[in-house]
Design a protein around this motif. Structure first.
Motif, PDB file in Angstrom:
ATOM      1  N   LYS A  54      -2.808   2.030  12.196  1.00  0.00           N
ATOM      2  CA  LYS A  54      -2.338   1.137  11.132  1.00  0.00           C
ATOM      3  C   LYS A  54      -3.075   1.425   9.826  1.00  0.00           C
ATOM      4  CE  LYS A  54       0.840  -1.726  12.039  1.00  0.00           C
ATOM      5  NZ  LYS A  54       2.120  -1.474  11.392  1.00  0.00           N
ATOM      6  N   GLU A  57      -1.648   4.502   8.374  1.00  0.00           N
ATOM      7  CA  GLU A  57      -0.331   4.185   7.808  1.00  0.00           C
ATOM      8  C   GLU A  57      -0.489   3.500   6.454  1.00  0.00           C
ATOM      9  OE1 GLU A  57       3.630   1.579   9.014  1.00  0.00           O
ATOM     10  OE2 GLU A  57       2.103   1.937  10.520  1.00  0.00           O
ATOM     11  N   ARG A  58      -1.458   2.578   6.350  1.00  0.00           N
ATOM     12  CA  ARG A  58      -1.705   1.907   5.062  1.00  0.00           C
ATOM     13  C   ARG A  58      -2.175   2.909   4.009  1.00  0.00           C
ATOM     14  NH1 ARG A  58      -3.253  -2.665   8.170  1.00  0.00           N
ATOM     15  NH2 ARG A  58      -5.347  -1.876   8.484  1.00  0.00           N
ATOM     16  N   LYS A  59      -3.059   3.824   4.393  1.00  0.00           N
ATOM     17  CA  LYS A  59      -3.526   4.844   3.450  1.00  0.00           C
ATOM     18  C   LYS A  59      -2.361   5.698   2.974  1.00  0.00           C
ATOM     19  CE  LYS A  59      -8.223   5.428   5.234  1.00  0.00           C
ATOM     20  NZ  LYS A  59      -9.117   6.344   5.957  1.00  0.00           N
ATOM     21  N   PHE A  60      -1.507   6.102   3.916  1.00  0.00           N
ATOM     22  CA  PHE A  60      -0.339   6.908   3.554  1.00  0.00           C
ATOM     23  C   PHE A  60       0.565   6.131   2.613  1.00  0.00           C
ATOM     24  CE2 PHE A  60       4.097   8.108   4.295  1.00  0.00           C
ATOM     25  CZ  PHE A  60       4.049   9.437   3.948  1.00  0.00           C
ATOM     26  N   TYR A  61       0.814   4.867   2.930  1.00  0.00           N
ATOM     27  CA  TYR A  61       1.682   4.043   2.097  1.00  0.00           C
ATOM     28  C   TYR A  61       1.093   3.886   0.699  1.00  0.00           C
ATOM     29  CZ  TYR A  61       4.280   0.055   0.354  1.00  0.00           C
ATOM     30  OH  TYR A  61       5.033  -0.775  -0.423  1.00  0.00           O
ATOM     31  N   ARG A  62      -0.243   3.590   0.641  1.00  0.00           N
ATOM     32  CA  ARG A  62      -0.885   3.454  -0.665  1.00  0.00           C
ATOM     33  C   ARG A  62      -0.754   4.748  -1.459  1.00  0.00           C
ATOM     34  NH1 ARG A  62      -6.128   2.195   1.224  1.00  0.00           N
ATOM     35  NH2 ARG A  62      -5.516   0.667   2.749  1.00  0.00           N
ATOM     36  N   SER A  64       1.557   6.998  -1.129  1.00  0.00           N
ATOM     37  CA  SER A  64       2.961   7.164  -1.507  1.00  0.00           C
ATOM     38  C   SER A  64       3.312   6.299  -2.715  1.00  0.00           C
ATOM     39  CB  SER A  64       3.871   6.796  -0.333  1.00  0.00           C
ATOM     40  OG  SER A  64       3.667   7.660   0.747  1.00  0.00           O
ATOM     41  N   VAL A  65       2.827   5.074  -2.704  1.00  0.00           N
ATOM     42  CA  VAL A  65       3.109   4.160  -3.817  1.00  0.00           C
ATOM     43  C   VAL A  65       2.488   4.695  -5.101  1.00  0.00           C
ATOM     44  CG1 VAL A  65       2.620   1.848  -4.724  1.00  0.00           C
ATOM     45  CG2 VAL A  65       3.423   2.116  -2.375  1.00  0.00           C
ATOM     46  N   GLU A  68       4.471   7.697  -6.256  1.00  0.00           N
ATOM     47  CA  GLU A  68       5.749   7.280  -6.846  1.00  0.00           C
ATOM     48  C   GLU A  68       5.526   6.705  -8.247  1.00  0.00           C
ATOM     49  OE1 GLU A  68       9.577   4.368  -6.040  1.00  0.00           O
ATOM     50  OE2 GLU A  68       7.990   4.460  -4.553  1.00  0.00           O
TER      51      GLU A  68
END
Length: 114
Positions: A54, A57-62, A64-65, A68
């Protein structure tokens, strides 16, 4: 679940299977809840893997954001540049048309002077 210093607390989070075989059945289960220490160990290991996954996943999401956001800023900058160059190009085309018209008129004037 277990008391510090008891034989079962010596197992820690990585209980070797060999040590479990040497233990009596009463020592293999928690006296409080009755859950096998081996199952509890496996559950804790799965829980740690889940928490790590998890976090990844949060690191990847951060990431990605943030990526972007940078791309959106770059796109906006490029769009502004494009509009500026488009206006500049239109202005230069207009001036070029006047120069061409002037040259044409000048050549006509020269032609009729002769």
């Amino acid at each position: 679940m277990q008391e510090p210093g008891s034989k079962s607390s010596l197992l820690g989070s990585e209980a070797p299977t060999i040590l479990l075989h040497k233990m009596s059945p009463e020592e293999k289960v928690c006296k409080y809840c009755g859950v096998s220490y081996l199952i509890l160990h496996e559950f804790k290991a799965m829980e740690e893997k889940f928490v790590k996954a998890k976090e990844e996943e949060r690191k990847f999401y951060r990431g990605s954001v943030e990526c972007e956001k940078r791309l959106q800023e770059k796109l906006q900058s490029l769009s502004q540049d494009f509009e500026r160059y488009k206006i500049d190009s239109e202005s230069k085309m207009e001036r070029l048309e006047y120069v061409i018209l002037f040259c044409h008129l000048f050549s006509l004037e020269e032609k009729y002077r002769k």
